[in-house]
Design a protein around this motif. Structure first.
Motif, mmCIF file in Angstrom:
data_model
loop_
_atom_site.group_PDB
_atom_site.id
_atom_site.type_symbol
_atom_site.label_atom_id
_atom_site.label_comp_id
_atom_site.label_asym_id
_atom_site.label_seq_id
_atom_site.Cartn_x
_atom_site.Cartn_y
_atom_site.Cartn_z
ATOM 1 N N ALA A 86 0.820 -1.210 0.000
ATOM 2 C CA ALA A 86 0.000 0.000 0.000
ATOM 3 C C ALA A 86 0.855 1.262 0.000
ATOM 4 O O ALA A 86 0.324 2.379 -0.049
ATOM 5 C CB ALA A 86 -0.936 -0.003 1.208
ATOM 6 N N GLY A 87 2.164 1.108 0.051
ATOM 7 C CA GLY A 87 3.065 2.254 0.065
ATOM 8 C C GLY A 87 3.108 2.970 1.401
ATOM 9 O O GLY A 87 3.558 4.109 1.487
ATOM 10 N N GLU A 88 2.650 2.306 2.450
ATOM 11 C CA GLU A 88 2.574 2.936 3.767
ATOM 12 C C GLU A 88 3.883 2.839 4.547
ATOM 13 O O GLU A 88 4.108 3.622 5.475
ATOM 14 C CB GLU A 88 1.452 2.293 4.584
ATOM 15 N N ILE A 89 4.726 1.861 4.191
ATOM 16 C CA ILE A 89 5.995 1.692 4.898
ATOM 17 C C ILE A 89 7.106 1.422 3.885
ATOM 18 O O ILE A 89 6.857 0.977 2.766
ATOM 19 C CB ILE A 89 5.942 0.559 5.951
ATOM 20 N N SER A 90 8.315 1.686 4.315
ATOM 21 C CA SER A 90 9.493 1.472 3.465
ATOM 22 C C SER A 90 9.933 0.012 3.500
ATOM 23 O O SER A 90 9.457 -0.780 4.321
ATOM 24 C CB SER A 90 10.640 2.350 3.970
ATOM 25 N N ASP A 91 10.876 -0.305 2.638
ATOM 26 C CA ASP A 91 11.466 -1.642 2.636
ATOM 27 C C ASP A 91 12.059 -1.967 4.014
ATOM 28 O O ASP A 91 11.843 -3.056 4.556
ATOM 29 C CB ASP A 91 12.580 -1.752 1.597
ATOM 30 N N ASP A 92 12.805 -1.019 4.544
ATOM 31 C CA ASP A 92 13.451 -1.239 5.839
ATOM 32 C C ASP A 92 12.427 -1.434 6.953
ATOM 33 O O ASP A 92 12.615 -2.288 7.828
ATOM 34 C CB ASP A 92 14.374 -0.072 6.191
ATOM 35 N N ALA A 93 11.359 -0.652 6.930
ATOM 36 C CA ALA A 93 10.325 -0.788 7.961
ATOM 37 C C ALA A 93 9.645 -2.154 7.864
ATOM 38 O O ALA A 93 9.363 -2.791 8.889
ATOM 39 C CB ALA A 93 9.297 0.329 7.846
ATOM 40 N N ALA A 94 9.384 -2.606 6.638
ATOM 41 C CA ALA A 94 8.768 -3.922 6.454
ATOM 42 C C ALA A 94 9.688 -5.014 6.997
ATOM 43 O O ALA A 94 9.253 -5.924 7.709
ATOM 44 C CB ALA A 94 8.453 -4.162 4.982
ATOM 45 N N GLN A 95 10.962 -4.902 6.668
ATOM 46 C CA GLN A 95 11.922 -5.889 7.151
ATOM 47 C C GLN A 95 11.986 -5.874 8.671
ATOM 48 O O GLN A 95 11.994 -6.930 9.311
ATOM 49 C CB GLN A 95 13.302 -5.611 6.563
ATOM 50 N N ASP A 96 12.024 -4.688 9.255
ATOM 51 C CA ASP A 96 12.076 -4.577 10.715
ATOM 52 C C ASP A 96 10.849 -5.206 11.361
ATOM 53 O O ASP A 96 10.955 -5.884 12.397
ATOM 54 C CB ASP A 96 12.197 -3.116 11.142
#
Length: 114
Positions: A86-96
């Motif tokens: 949905a474009g709500e979080i970055s790649d890094d945030a998703a990984q975290d």
């Protein structure tokens, strides 16, 4: 499980729903022991269950000696993937997010077997 054994189905592993009932896990182990002394073990599925709820299930399941682990892919990535697509979080945030959930569930598993 008993129905499958009665039909002649003898799996190497059982992958069972995340049931929040210690009696269920004991009964599953008893059925397996009565029908298949060669069973490799039982795995708990995550089924996109929230990690706090799944941690409680893992604690109950781990008390059964035949329960050897868990398969929790969707529990780990579902929320992160939804937000990321949905474009709500970055790649890094998703990984975290995924690392955090996985680590919490590993901790719950290890603490329940201590």
């Amino acid at each position: 499980m008993q129905r499958y054994y009665d039909l002649g189905v003898v799996p190497d592993w059982w992958k069972l729903e995340p049931v929040d009932d210690a009696g269920f896990w004991t009964a599953a182990g008893d059925i397996a022991r009565a029908n298949d002394p060669q069973l490799q073990g039982i795995i708990v599925l995550g089924k996109e269950m929230q990690d706090a709820d799944l941690a409680r299930v893992l604690t109950k399941a781990h008390a059964e000696p035949l329960v050897c682990g868990f398969a929790i892919g969707r529990t780990i990535f579902s929320d992160a993937a939804t937000q990321w697509f949905a474009g709500e979080i970055s790649d890094d945030a998703a990984q975290d997010m995924m690392v955090d959930i996985f680590e919490r569930l590993i901790d719950a598993w290890e603490q329940s077997g201590a």
